[in-house]
Design an enzyme around this catalytic site. Structure first.
Site, short mmCIF file in Angstrom:
data_model
loop_
_atom_site.label_atom_id
_atom_site.label_comp_id
_atom_site.label_asym_id
_atom_site.label_seq_id
_atom_site.Cartn_x
_atom_site.Cartn_y
_atom_site.Cartn_z
N THR A 13 0.83 -1.21 0.00
CA THR A 13 0.00 0.00 0.00
C THR A 13 0.87 1.26 0.00
O THR A 13 0.67 2.17 -0.81
CB THR A 13 -0.89 0.00 1.27
OG1 THR A 13 -1.60 -1.24 1.33
CG2 THR A 13 -1.88 1.13 1.26
N VAL A 14 1.84 1.30 0.89
CA VAL A 14 2.63 2.54 1.04
C VAL A 14 3.65 2.69 -0.09
O VAL A 14 3.75 3.75 -0.72
CB VAL A 14 3.32 2.56 2.43
CG1 VAL A 14 4.21 3.78 2.56
CG2 VAL A 14 2.27 2.52 3.53
N LYS A 104 7.51 1.38 11.69
CA LYS A 104 7.58 1.76 13.12
C LYS A 104 8.19 0.67 13.98
O LYS A 104 8.90 0.95 14.93
CB LYS A 104 6.20 2.15 13.66
CG LYS A 104 5.10 1.15 13.40
CD LYS A 104 4.32 1.52 12.18
CE LYS A 104 3.51 0.36 11.66
NZ LYS A 104 2.36 0.79 10.90
N GLU A 128 9.38 10.13 9.33
CA GLU A 128 8.09 10.80 9.59
C GLU A 128 6.92 9.84 9.44
O GLU A 128 5.97 9.87 10.22
CB GLU A 128 7.93 11.97 8.61
CG GLU A 128 6.67 12.78 8.79
CD GLU A 128 6.67 13.57 10.10
OE1 GLU A 128 5.91 13.15 10.99
OE2 GLU A 128 7.41 14.55 10.23
N VAL A 131 5.23 7.35 12.32
CA VAL A 131 4.33 7.73 13.42
C VAL A 131 3.18 8.58 12.88
O VAL A 131 3.42 9.63 12.27
CB VAL A 131 5.08 8.54 14.51
CG1 VAL A 131 4.14 8.93 15.64
CG2 VAL A 131 6.26 7.74 15.06
N GLY A 133 0.95 8.33 10.45
CA GLY A 133 0.64 8.45 9.02
C GLY A 133 0.99 9.81 8.44
O GLY A 133 2.15 10.21 8.44
N GLU A 189 -2.74 -3.67 9.70
CA GLU A 189 -1.53 -4.40 9.36
C GLU A 189 -1.91 -5.78 8.83
O GLU A 189 -3.02 -6.27 9.09
CB GLU A 189 -0.67 -4.61 10.61
CG GLU A 189 -0.31 -3.34 11.34
CD GLU A 189 0.60 -2.43 10.53
OE1 GLU A 189 1.62 -2.91 10.03
OE2 GLU A 189 0.28 -1.25 10.40
N LYS A 204 4.99 3.42 18.14
CA LYS A 204 4.97 4.84 17.75
C LYS A 204 5.27 5.75 18.95
O LYS A 204 6.01 6.72 18.82
CB LYS A 204 3.62 5.18 17.12
CG LYS A 204 3.43 4.48 15.76
CD LYS A 204 2.00 4.54 15.28
CE LYS A 204 1.85 3.92 13.90
NZ LYS A 204 0.44 3.73 13.49
N GLY A 301 -3.24 4.65 5.65
CA GLY A 301 -3.76 4.75 4.29
C GLY A 301 -2.64 5.08 3.32
O GLY A 301 -1.58 5.59 3.71
N1 HSE Z 1 -1.98 -0.15 10.86
C1 HSE Z 1 -1.54 1.18 11.14
C2 HSE Z 1 -2.71 1.97 11.71
C3 HSE Z 1 -1.03 1.81 9.87
O1 HSE Z 1 -3.83 1.49 11.62
O2 HSE Z 1 -2.50 3.06 12.24
C4 HSE Z 1 -0.28 3.08 10.07
O3 HSE Z 1 0.84 2.91 10.86
#
Ligand code: HSE
Length: 411
Positions: A13-14, A104, A128, A131, A133, A189, A204, A301
């Site tokens: 995704t990222v 993280k 960045e 923590v 998003g 996740e 985080k 996201g």
């Molecule tokens: N699974 C994590 C969340 C993704 O829901 O915050 C972002 O770190």
């Protein structure tokens, strides 16, 4: 125009979000950097999977091929777990690449080592996206609050947990349906226990602790709870007191003592975290000079997280000073048993050492249940809950006002 060569480790995704932004924002990046950004390699796990990647780009599952790319400038890592990411990033640093990570778990465990290694190799490390998003909390702490001492953070740092709690409350959906929905949206996740058991928020908040104080409390001393045991009727009972249950990661710095906690808390309507809903994260922080600030935004996201990475990328390439504000000195983890306020659900007539601030008997699915706000210390509360296993207890977040209003008793 010169080139900046980038490798992406991970194309989930990222990683795919970062790739798409680099392709779509070429002109903007040209202006900001004075060079053309080129994705030169992508490290993937499953070579058979179809991906929408320019065929001229090296796509491989072999990290050595990525690290052999000549004049590679930046390695962006968006895979999960401490390994293999730590080994890959260590090698990238040794090769002279700047590194950017969204990981993280890796950064909570190995951030200090990576920073040290990067400094020895004269390259930069940015995190960045690890923590909260898309919220620029690391940049704010690093760049904009250098003189302030941050004395408290109360934060929602897991988008999935916040989404689930909001969804259950708003739609009366089951925990499983709300979790499925968070997974379908790409928030959770691969192993959702990281989200719902509090590990993700834990990583985080310890990254923030390391950033602010140059150290983390002993991990064993940190209370970490998730949201699995929060029942719909707890949410409804809290609501009838004017509270919401939120999953809160907190950090308190007092007299050189540092306390970090992760778990569900109740927050009152005037608390900064009360209105934070859905996948949003928020950080309510108190600086000794500035007072209380709140940063809020999407905590998970594709594009919010990729946004944090691409902003880091520009900062890294432009060589802006990113030294961490080490305000620490000698810290200890607070172990004192100080008095605090608790929201207690369940029927118990046991006398206890402390004060009942507010008490109501509420009809819950045809049964009368007592919900109370009590002020006592943790050890006394543990004694009460050991004696009466039906009691369910939530700490009240620190800046919540008490009592909020009288609970409505329904027949
Ligand atoms: N699974 C994590 C969340 C993704 O829901 O915050 C972002 O770190």
């Amino acid at each position: 125009m010169g080139k900046i060569k980038v490798a992406l480790l991970g194309f989930g995704t990222v990683g795919s979000g970062v790739y798409e932004i680099i392709q779509s924002y070429q002109e903007r990046l040209d202006i900001l950097l004075g060079k053309r950004v080129e994705v030169s390699g992508v490290l993937i796990h499953d070579e058979k999977k179809e991906r929408n990647i320019n065929p001229e780009i090296l796509v491989t599952s072999d990290i050595n091929q990525i690290l052999a790319i000549p004049d590679l400038d930046v390695v962006i890592e968006a895979i999960v777990g401490v390994e293999p990411g730590y080994t890959y990033l260590s090698k990238a640093i040794d090769k002279g690449c700047h590194i950017i990570t969204a990981n993280k778990e890796l950064f909570a465990h190995k951030g200090r080592e990576l920073k040290q290694r990067a400094s020895e190799n004269n390259v930069r490390v940015s995190y960045e996206a690890s923590v909260a998003g898309g919220i620029p909390i690391i940049g704010t702490l690093r760049q904009l609050l250098k003189v302030n001492s941050v004395v408290q953070i109360e934060a929602i740092l897991n988008g999935t947990s916040n989404f689930i709690l909001s969804d259950i409350r708003n739609t009366q959906s089951s925990f499983q349906d709300a979790l499925q929905s968070a997974q379908d949206k790409g928030y959770a996740e691969a192993d959702p226990s990281n989200d719902i058991d509090g590990h993700d928020a834990f990583y985080k908040i310890v990254i923030l602790s390391e950033l602010l104080f140059g150290q983390q409390p002993d991990w064993e001393s940190i209370t970490r709870k998730g949201i699995r045991d929060i029942a719909l009727n707890h949410i409804s009972l809290a609501e009838s007191f004017g509270f919401r249950i939120k999953h809160v990661a907190s950090l308190t710095y007092k007299n050189k003592n540092l306390k970090v906690e992760v778990g569900p808390k109740v927050v009152s309507e005037d608390h900064p975290l009360y209105s934070v809903e859905g996948v949003d994260n928020a950080i309510a922080l108190t600086g000794n000079l500035v007072g209380q600030l709140k940063l809020q935004g999407p905590g998970a996201g594709k594009f919010p997280t990729a946004s944090a990475i691409i902003e880091d990328f520009v900062t890294v390439i432009n060589g802006e000073q990113q030294s961490d504000p080490l305000k620490g000195g000698t810290l200890t983890s607070i172990s004192e048993d100080s008095t605090q306020t608790w929201f207690v659900i369940g029927n118990s007539d046991d006398p206890f050492e402390g004060v009942t601030l507010f008490e109501e008997s509420i009809s819950d699915q045809g049964k009368h249940v007592t919900a109370r706000l009590i002020k006592t210390n943790r050890s006394e509360l543990e004694r009460l809950t050991l004696k009466n296993s039906d009691l369910v207890v939530y700490p009240v977040a620190s800046s919540s006002s008490l009592p909020i209003r009288k609970a409505v008793v329904t027949a």
